[in-house]
Structures are given as C-alpha cells and as structure tokens.
Design a protein around this motif. Structure first.
Motif, short mmCIF file in Angstrom:
data_model
loop_
_atom_site.label_atom_id
_atom_site.label_comp_id
_atom_site.label_asym_id
_atom_site.label_seq_id
_atom_site.Cartn_x
_atom_site.Cartn_y
_atom_site.Cartn_z
N THR A 493 11.83 -11.88 -65.14
CA THR A 493 13.60 -12.00 -65.75
C THR A 493 13.97 -11.34 -64.97
N LYS A 494 14.30 -10.60 -64.06
CA LYS A 494 15.01 -10.12 -62.74
C LYS A 494 15.34 -9.76 -61.76
N ALA A 495 15.67 -9.77 -61.10
CA ALA A 495 16.67 -9.70 -59.80
C ALA A 495 15.54 -9.05 -58.72
N LEU A 496 14.75 -9.56 -58.60
CA LEU A 496 13.68 -8.23 -57.47
C LEU A 496 14.38 -8.85 -55.71
N PRO A 497 13.69 -7.82 -54.80
CA PRO A 497 14.09 -8.87 -53.68
C PRO A 497 12.46 -10.10 -54.16
N HIS A 498 12.89 -11.00 -52.49
CA HIS A 498 11.78 -12.17 -51.99
C HIS A 498 11.00 -11.71 -50.40
N ALA A 499 10.29 -11.18 -50.20
CA ALA A 499 10.27 -10.93 -48.58
C ALA A 499 10.22 -11.73 -48.04
N GLY A 500 9.40 -13.02 -48.40
CA GLY A 500 9.10 -14.17 -47.70
C GLY A 500 10.71 -14.74 -47.10
N MET A 501 10.91 -14.59 -48.01
CA MET A 501 12.61 -15.46 -48.18
C MET A 501 13.13 -15.02 -47.22
N GLY A 502 13.49 -13.34 -47.87
CA GLY A 502 14.23 -12.32 -46.54
C GLY A 502 15.81 -12.98 -47.48
N VAL A 503 15.59 -12.50 -49.49
CA VAL A 503 16.56 -12.87 -50.36
C VAL A 503 17.00 -11.37 -51.09
N LYS A 504 17.78 -10.69 -51.54
CA LYS A 504 17.78 -10.05 -52.87
C LYS A 504 17.31 -10.61 -53.64
N SER A 505 17.42 -11.54 -54.05
CA SER A 505 17.42 -12.41 -55.55
C SER A 505 16.74 -14.08 -54.98
N TYR A 506 16.62 -14.47 -55.53
CA TYR A 506 15.93 -15.57 -55.96
C TYR A 506 15.36 -16.13 -57.44
N ALA A 507 16.83 -17.14 -57.71
CA ALA A 507 16.41 -18.14 -59.74
C ALA A 507 16.32 -19.95 -58.53
#
Length: 691
Positions: A493-507
């Motif tokens: 439920t937290k906006a954490l980075p998605h390293a595999g996609m290279g974005v700061k958050s992903y919902a």
C-alpha cells in the motif's frame, strides 16, 4: 496360582509371584514381570496354564452368538461371569467365563463397558442402528474390494470416474472411491494418477486440466447471477479529444484509449483515457462482490473467464463510435524535447473514434512506417489514414519514455525473444475440448503498437501512483527494491520504487474491467480528482485500511493461480501443435543445465546429451514422447549447431536472459498411498506478471 487381568485395554494372564491387598506381582509367559492393581484382577485360577486359558477363551468367544447373549443379558448392569452362567450354564467353565469376557469386550455395539469386567447392554434402538452401520460398512468394504479389482484390471468404475477430480485434488479420505484408488495403487504399485490413466479414467487431457482448475478456483462454476450494470448518473463534461484504443481482436474488455492534441503547435497534450466503472460500481455492491471474488480475468488460448459479467463490461467498455465515461490523464509535453510540463486528471466523457486491433495492423504499423513519412505499403488500411501522424508521435514518445526508464533501471530491457499468439481454428468462444487445430504465430516483443500502449500505461500508472501518495491517499502498488537476483516484485500500500521498471512508484490502474486491484485504485483516483487535498478523507479506503491488505493477499494468490493455469494451457497447446505438425526435432538453445528453449517455438524441455556443452550452445534436439496430462516432453541432443564453445549469441550479452519459463513438472495430487492422509498441496507457479 494364576491371574487374568486387564492392562491398558488388553487382557493378559500370568503366574502370581507375590500378592498383597492392593496389588500382585505377576510373571507373564514372556518372562516379563508386571505389577497388577487389585482392581484390574478379573479371575484367579490354578489350572490350566495362562497361555492355554487365553487360547481356549478366544475359541469360546468366536462361537458366542451375540444376539442370544444380548437377549440373555439383564437390563441392569452385570458382570461377565454372571452372563456366562446365564448363557452357558450355572457351572460355566473358566474358559467359558474368560471367553464371555472377550466377546463382550469386542462387541461394544451390543454391550458398553460399565467398569472392570462390568457391562450394560445397549438399548434395542441403539443396537439396531449399530448393526445397520456395521452392515453398511461391510457392504462398502465389499464395494471397495470390487472397485480395486476393476482398477487393477485396467477398468475405471463410473462412481470413481465421476469423483475423479475430488479424489485427486480435494479428497474425502473416508469416501469409498478414495479408499479404492489408494488400495488399488498399493496393490498395483502404481501412483494414483498413473493408475487412473491406465484405467481410462481420463477421457480428455484438456478436460483434466480444465476441470482441475475449476475445482480449485471456481468450485461453484464460472457463471454469473443476473445483474444490471448501474448507470453513471454524474453529469460529465465532454472532452475535446477524440481517442482510439489498441487491443487484440479478441479483446472485449476495452479498458484504455489514447488521444493526441496539438501536433505542430510546439505543445502536445497526450490523453490516456481509462474506462470508468468506478464511477458507477460502489464498494460493497453486488457487482463489487463479484469482482472481489474473482479478482482478475482468467486468460487461456481460445477462451477466457471474465472478472465481471459481459453485460456489465459492455456498459463501461470504450466502444468505438460512443461518448464513453473515462478517467483521463492529460500529459502536457514539449513537442520538440518531449519534456513533461504538466499532468491533469479529469472525470469526463470521451468520444472513441476507433478500436484498432494490433494483430491486424502490426504488419502495417512498422518502424519504417512510423519514422519515415514518405514510406508506404502497397495497401494502408483506411482506419490508419488519419492516425499516422498521431501514432508516429506516440511511438517517438514511447521510445523516449522507455529510454528514460532504462537509465533508472541501469540497463536496457530485453526484447530478444518473441511473444506467441495461439489461435484455435473453428473455436467460437466456447470452452475448447482439446482436439482443435492450433495455429501459433510469432509476435516480436516491443513491436511499435505494443510499445506505444505499454509505455502510455506505465506513464499513467506511475503518475497516478505518485499523485495518490502526494495526497496521502493509499493505493495498491507494485514495487521492487532492486534488480539483484532473487529480489521479487511485491504488492503493498506504499508508493515505493519499482527498480525493474525504472519508476518511482507504480499502481496498477489501467485495467479496471479486468483486474480488481485496478478498480480499487480507480476509486481512490476518482476521490483524488473530486476532492484534491482532502481526498484522503473521502476515499473509500483509508490509510492502513485492513481491507486493502486483505485484497492484496487474495489478489496475489488468485493472480498466481490464474497465471499458472494460463502457462499450463499454453504448454498444452504447443505440445498439441508439435503433434499436429508432426515435428520430431527442433533447433534449440541450451540456457541452463540440461534445459533447452526451442528457437522457433514457445517450448522449454529437459534434454539428455547436453553434458559438457556451455550455456547458450545451439543444438538440434530430437523430441521424445508427449504426455498431455503431465504436460511432459523430453528430448535428446543429436548435434551442436553453432561454431565455438563460447558462443553466446542466443542469450543476452551479459548472460542475464530471463529463465522464467513454463516447464512441466509432476502433477500435485492430494493423495498419499503410504498412510492414506492427504499430502500437502504444491504451490502454484510464482507470480511473474508483465508490467
């Protein structure tokens, strides 16, 4: 002097060594000496020897007619010696007394114990019930014996065939059908599944996989109750944009569409328009409960099980030629540099100008066609005539967005391997039966239309994820702490980075008609659009809401199971394709110890003869027999095709190619013939969804 006594529910006899008021020391025939409490002593005798008495008592007990003994027994409590005298004679012998004791003790349905050597006979009603149960058990045992004979002889009785999937995967261990399979497995020394296959219990391998999946995930069936889709009553402004969707021809749940405005002006506005069921479906409603029960649409070649009823989907899908309610993200860009200047979210109606189908257009919308305005095909489809400039801009933007993400990732995304499309000839949307002719076509990952859609959705999902976090509104996020080996994608439920996609958050927010997490996030995004800084107070789900965590847990499990089934069905159809096309050998690439991937088919299989070959060696593989139930196939390396021992042309330059492929394994059944207890279920394949 000898004693007959009771010891932990058993009757023993032995020679008295010494005796006191409260106990006696007794030596058994085995030589063992035991201390016997006076209360446990049932008979004292001089003759015969203890072993002789017990043997004679067993013989007597086997001849006692229990119905007659029950008739002789008094209504009140009685001792075994008293009943022996009534049954045999007043001078009942020692062996007759001991025999009556054993008979009474071994017939609890006739007589219940009332103390050491004391009994009370059962009532007439209870005795009748007990005898009926015993007779039923006897008949069941005879039935099991007959079924075991049939199974061992290679024939499957119809009752077992009818219960096949429950027996294997959700067994009632007390059921006669289950016990028969267990006993037949022991008798034939065959595993339960192998036994049932040889007995002809599985008529259709495809139905075996399908019905197993339904039993585990849709035990009440896949139908929907009759429901009406609620109307969107909110007055929504009409957007000035004209949007178009890009989907496969089989797609009926059209969730997303794109629009481009301002080309040639220096400032371009990209519109990402998402179908808006969240404007009508409310949390807790009947339709919401359906979505939460299924959590996602289930995909497989030739068929799908939708998350929502078709009449509900059609009420909100982005259908060509209509003004459709949408949650729209508008991204303002510098046309020359593609720098993002601003973003805005609106709740509105959008006119859907066209539903483009990429499987019909991939051969037309090529890199040359998009990047060179002078390039033409012999025939350009009319729907693309007015969209070429927009698609060209979207492709340029998609490449730019991807490149920027790859900078954050630290390395490029790998699109070396193609995707494959499966088409079942003649299938009209009904559940396949497994006999259809299958056609498999290649579609290169990262094709222009794919890239346009995927990058636009990543942009929307990452932008909305960051916006919800900024406003303090919780959502359902996917994150990955790093790209180090073993670090998996997590949901939270937290906006954490998605390293595999290279974005700061992903919902996940772009498929609310197909994924329940996206519908939940859409409710939260709608609250943000309506209430801005106070959205956290109005959103359906509040910070630390336990419901969000429950949804995440359920979705993870369901999505993993659905993905595993889709992978299994794709493997089923590639094996059918190999059979139908008469393919006996394939060129392949060794990517792991004794595992190869076919170069031109979506097939991974174990091989013999690969010892000593390096990773990425290209080889020719002779295919072995196919097992459509276990989805198993083996091969043998017959020759090496590439030139040198260090050739890595089949893999990534850094050797990091994704090895997450579907490979057959033993079918996980819930039976254990060793002890009759259910074995623990094997986990479904791990969740490794595409972004």
């Amino acid at each position: 002097m000898h004693l007959l006594f009771e010891e932990t529910g058993k009757f023993l006899a032995g020679r008295i060594l010494s005796e006191a008021d409260a106990s006696a020391q007794v030596e058994l025939d085995s030589g063992k000496r035991v201390k016997v409490k006076a209360a446990n002593i049932l008979l004292k005798f001089d003759k015969p020897e203890p072993a002789q008495l017990m043997a004679a008592a067993q013989t007597v007990a086997s001849g006692i007619e229990l119905d007659m003994a029950w008739e002789f027994a008094p209504e009140e409590e009685f001792g075994f010696v008293d009943l022996a005298r009534d049954y045999f004679s007043e001078q009942a012998t020692l062996s007759e007394q001991a025999g009556m004791l054993l008979a009474l003790f071994e017939a609890p349905h006739y007589f219940r114990r009332a103390g050491k050597g004391r009994f009370r006979k059962a009532s007439k009603e209870i005795l009748a019930q007990a005898l009926a149960a015993i007779e039923k058990k006897k008949q069941i045992a005879l039935q099991i014996e007959d079924w075991v004979k049939d199974l061992s002889a290679g024939t499957c009785p119809q009752p077992i065939r009818d219960q096949l999937y429950k027996i294997l995967f959700k067994p009632d261990k007390n059921a006669a059908e289950y016990k028969a399979v267990v006993e037949a497995s022991r008798a034939t020394h065959l595993g339960p599944l192998e036994l049932l296959i040889k007995a002809g219990a599985i008529d259709s391998p495809y139905q075996f996989h399908w019905r197993r999946f339904l039993l585990e995930n849709f035990p009440k069936g896949t139908g929907f109750p009759k429901l009406e889709a609620p109307l969107i009553t909110e007055e929504l402004p009409l957007s000035s944009a004209q949007a178009f969707s890009i989907d496969d021809s089989a797609t009926t749940e059209i969730d997303d569409a794109l629009s481009v405005q301002g080309l040639g002006s220096g400032t371009v506005v990209l519109g990402i328009h998402i179908a808006a069921p969240g404007l009508a479906i409310q949390p807790g409603s009947a339709i919401d409960q359906l979505g939460r029960a299924r959590l996602s649409t289930v995909y497989m070649p030739g068929y799908k099980i939708t998350m929502l009823p078709d009449e509900v989907v059609q009420a909100y899908t982005l259908m060509e030629g209509k003004d459709c309610p949408a949650v729209s993200l508008y991204v303002t860009l510098d046309e020359a540099t593609l720098e993002i200047k601003a973003t805005e979210t609106r709740l509105e109606r959008v006119f859907i100008n066209a539903n483009l189908r990429h499987d019909q257009l991939d051969a037309v919308v090529t890199t040359d066609w998009l990047e060179d305005p002078t390039f033409t095909h012999e025939i350009d489809p009319q729907p693309l005539f007015y969209k070429r400039e927009q698609l060209s801009f979207l492709y340029r933007l998609a490449k730019d967005l991807k490149a920027k993400r790859e900078v954050v990732r630290g390395k490029p995304e790998n699109f070396n391997r193609p995707d494959y499309n499966y088409r079942l000839v003649g299938n009209d949307g009904a559940v396949p039966d497994g006999s259809e002719l299958v056609q498999i076509s290649v579609r290169q990952r990262g094709a222009p239309l794919d890239l346009i859609v995927s990058e636009s959705m990543i942009l929307a999902n990452s932008t909305w994820g960051g916006w919800m976090a900024e406003l303090g509104v919780p959502g359902i996020y996917r994150s990955q702490a790093s790209m180090a080996p073993g670090v998996k994608v997590r949901m939270g439920t937290k906006a954490l980075p998605h390293a595999g996609m290279g974005v700061k958050s992903y919902a996940w927010s772009s498929s609310p008609l197909r994924r329940y997490t996206d519908l939940v996030n859409q409710w939260q995004i709608i609250a943000c659009a309506r209430h801005g800084r106070t959205a956290a107070l109005a959103a359906p789900f509040k910070p630390k809401d336990v419901e969000l965590f429950a949804i995440i847990s359920s979705f993870d499990a369901a999505y993993s199971a659905y993905n595993g089934f889709q992978n299994a069905m794709e493997r089923f159809w590639i094996l059918k394709y190999v059979q139908q096309q008469g393919i006996t050998e394939v060129p392949a690439t060794l990517f792991k110890d004794n595992l190869v991937r076919a170069d031109h088919l979506p097939l991974v299989l174990p091989v013999a003869g690969a010892q000593g070959l390096p990773r990425w060696a290209q080889v020719m593989v002779r295919l072995g027999d196919i097992d459509e139930v276990s989805l198993d196939i083996h091969g043998t390396v017959t020759e090496r095709l590439d030139g040198g021992p260090d050739d890595k042309s089949a893999g990534d330059a850094d050797g990091s190619e994704d090895d997450e492929d579907t490979l057959s394994g033993p079918i996980a059944i819930a039976m254990d013939i060793d002890d009759g207890d259910a074995a623990p279920s094997v986990a479904a394949p791990g969740d490794n969804p595409a972004p």
